[in-house]
Enzyme design. Structure first.
Site, PDB file in Angstrom:
ATOM      1  N   ASP A   6       0.809  -1.215   0.065  1.00  0.00           N
ATOM      2  CA  ASP A   6      -0.022  -0.136  -0.012  1.00  0.00           C
ATOM      3  C   ASP A   6       0.768   1.053  -0.034  1.00  0.00           C
ATOM      4  OD1 ASP A   6      -1.546   2.076   0.557  1.00  0.00           O
ATOM      5  OD2 ASP A   6      -2.343   1.473   2.515  1.00  0.00           O
ATOM      6  N   GLU A 145      -7.228   0.745  -4.564  1.00  0.00           N
ATOM      7  CA  GLU A 145      -7.026   0.703  -3.196  1.00  0.00           C
ATOM      8  C   GLU A 145      -8.634   0.162  -2.431  1.00  0.00           C
ATOM      9  OE1 GLU A 145      -4.035   4.083  -2.733  1.00  0.00           O
ATOM     10  OE2 GLU A 145      -5.901   4.564  -2.140  1.00  0.00           O
TER      11      GLU A 145
END
Ligand code: AMP
Length: 569
Positions: A6, A145
């Site tokens: 991430d 995401e």
């Protein structure tokens, strides 16, 4: 070995799929959140993560943060005497995560799944892919995401058909996605967002209130002007915001021109002043629901991601909007990285993961610039002809044919744009290609323009001239926001020459930066104490005796801990 990453605006995390579950990878100082901050120290060495973050207020001219906002642009960020592109700074963060993963897994880590906001455009996605390459990864997939967040909750892995909304409010970006899940297929049906909205906007609310009520009177320069104290103020505002998620009142403490300054804010007031920002959060949610023609009542889950969704006012607003409380039992800071690890596990065909087919949608309409010749012979140029519409399920491939509008037209400038406006001047230009055409009468030569969106949301364009059968590929790299493969290779060489602070020194580097920050912030006796412990630590480092360094570091840490209210960092 493949890992999931991430790559966040504020913090980045790496995770791997192991023994049937996602596992977060700690960095060299044992934390799973690595601040997405890079700093160049006075010796020309690079610091990444915590040590760099501590230097934001002490060395603002040598430190860069929130560069994810500039991905896909050619904006140069200057650290000391060097300029960096946003993808280079991101690459340095990725390189640091790669080293952490290799240290933990004890094997080379060469592949990665990297997450991007669903709203990232083609240039931003290509910049992220290049950042991965610059860090030495083969980027197996860019995953949006919100898709990652849903994967972390294993949503979409069951057979039941349902709709899920993912609301992701990070430090600097906001994403909303509507996912349709059925029989192991997970499809992002609509995405909306705002790349300039995040937790920081709430920090701004606190900063503005502080300036109005106390800061300006104390002589702190207005926020638009550069002043070193603004770094410390932003930090204090962020801390106050976090505290207000649990407490009714939070205090902000600063030292300006050797004078201590304290000010407090109630949650009630914070929420009241934040109403305009919260209203901006509602818009993309409503747009995604409208685009997908979904009634909030038919959603089966609402998932929260991003640290800023911890604010009670966010949860209340979402609860009211969807008439149900959102799911948040996976830590919202970690949920995207855990989902990226699931995706990495799926790519590696790890045991314990059922086959899932994941599809996504095109976040923007993609098309080309065309001219139109009216009946009266008047030509209008710069019109946008969509080829792949927003929210088309990808991977997708579409062809449209354009024809010549003049006799003996020998060339065609194919310009590729993305956006929703009818005139190309209002959309984002992705690239240009010049095609040679055989001479013929107006309207007799057709060019088939094929757009293909791959599963990572990256675009390829091909054009075929019907009369000659010649096919050309548009090189979407002619844009200053994207690096060409050759430029990537050049930058890779330059970047490899830069020295990254060694991993085994990360703890000391973070301690040193923290001590320098605190020394600058404090006054009087505290400052003397910190100064003495810092001097002892520096001389131990000079002496290079490991045992002495350990003792001095321990002492310095104790002194800092007893005077630092920012220990959450
Ligand atoms: P992310 O990009 O997901 O790491 O999100 C970071 C953002 O979440 C920053 O703006 C943080 O200040 C914010 N944040 C983290 N924890 C909290 C909290 N407890 N309350 C409010 N905001 C928070």
């Amino acid at each position: 070995m493949i890992i999931g990453i991430d790559l966040g605006t504020t913090n980045s995390l790496a995770a791997t799929w192991r023994n049937g579950e996602s596992m977060l990878i700690p960095n060299a100082i044992g934390q799973v959140l690595t601040p997405s901050v890079v700093s160049l120290d006075e010796r020309g060495d690079l610091l990444v993560g915590q040590a760099a973050r501590e230097r934001l207020s002490t060395h603002p001219q040598r430190t860069a943060s929130v560069f994810k906002r500039y991905m896909g642009t050619n904006r140069a960020l200057t650290l000391g005497e060097r300029d960096f592109r946003p993808e280079e700074l991101s690459a340095l963060v990725l390189r640091s995560l790669k080293a952490d993963a290799e240290a933990m897994l004890d094997e080379p880590v060469t592949e990665a799944v990297i997450t991007v906001p669903a709203y990232f455009n083609d240039l931003q996605r290509k910049a992220t892919q290049n950042a991965g390459k610059l860090a030495g990864f083969e980027v197996r997939r860019l995953l949006t995401e919100p898709t990652a967040a849903a994967l972390a909750y294993s949503i979409g892995l069951g057979a039941d058909e349902h709709y899920v909304m993912v609301v992701d409010l990070g430090g600097g970006t906001f994403d909303v996605s509507l996912l349709h899940c059925f029989e192991g297929v997970m499809e992002v049906r609509a995405t909306a967002g705002d790349t300039f909205l995040g937790g920081e906007n709430f920090d701004d609310v606190i900063i503005a209130a502080f300036m109005e009520e106390a800061g300006s009177a104390a002589g702190i320069p207005p926020i638009g002007q550069w002043a070193p104290v603004h770094g410390a103020l932003r930090r204090q505002a962020e801390l106050a915001k976090r505290r207000l998620s649990d407490a009714d009142v939070a205090e902000l403490a600063l030292v300006y021109q050797d004078r201590p300054l304290t000010w407090s804010m109630s949650r009630e007031k914070f929420e009241h002043l934040s109403e305009p920002v919260l209203a901006r959060v509602r818009l993309p949610i409503e747009r995604a629901l409208h685009d997908a023609k979904i009634d909030p009542a038919t959603l089966s889950q609402v998932i929260l991601a991003g640290g800023a969704t911890r604010m009670p006012m966010m949860r209340r607003m979402i609860g009211r909007l969807f008439r149900r409380m959102p799911m948040s039992h996976i830590n919202p800071d970690e949920v995207v990285a855990r989902g990226a690890a699931v995706s990495a596990g799926l790519i590696a065909r790890s045991a314990g993961l059922e086959e899932v087919v994941m599809t996504d949608v095109a976040p923007f309409t993609l098309g080309i610039s065309v001219s139109h010749k009216g009946e009266d012979g008047v030509r209008t140029s710069g019109l946008f002809m969509p080829i792949i519409e927003r929210n088309t399920v990808i991977p997708a491939s579409r062809v449209k044919v354009v024809t010549t509008i003049e006799d003996n037209q020998t060339s065609l400038n194919l310009e590729v744009f993305q956006g929703e406006a009818p005139l190309v001047k209002d959309n984002i230009k992705l690239g240009t290609m010049k095609l040679r055409l055989p001479p013929a009468r107006e309207g007799e030569v057709g060019v088939g323009v094929r757009f293909t969106y791959d599963p990572s949301g990256l675009l390829e364009v091909e054009a075929t001239v019907d009369k000659t059968g010649v096919t050309q590929r548009v090189v979407i790299e002619g844009n200053p926001g994207a690096l060409s493969p050759q430029e990537v290779a050049e930058r890779l060489e330059k970047l490899s020459a830069l020295k990254l602070n060694p991993r085994d020194d990360a703890g000391n580097a973070a301690l040193l930066s923290r001590a320098q920050r605190l020394f600058e912030q404090r006054l009087g006796r505290t400052r003397v104490l910190i100064g003495a412990a810092l001097a002892e630590f520096l001389s131990a480092i000079d002496g290079q005796a490991p045992a002495q360094i350990r003792v001095a570091a321990e002492h310095l840490r104790k002194v800092l801990d007893s005077h630092d209210d920012e220990s959450s960092f």
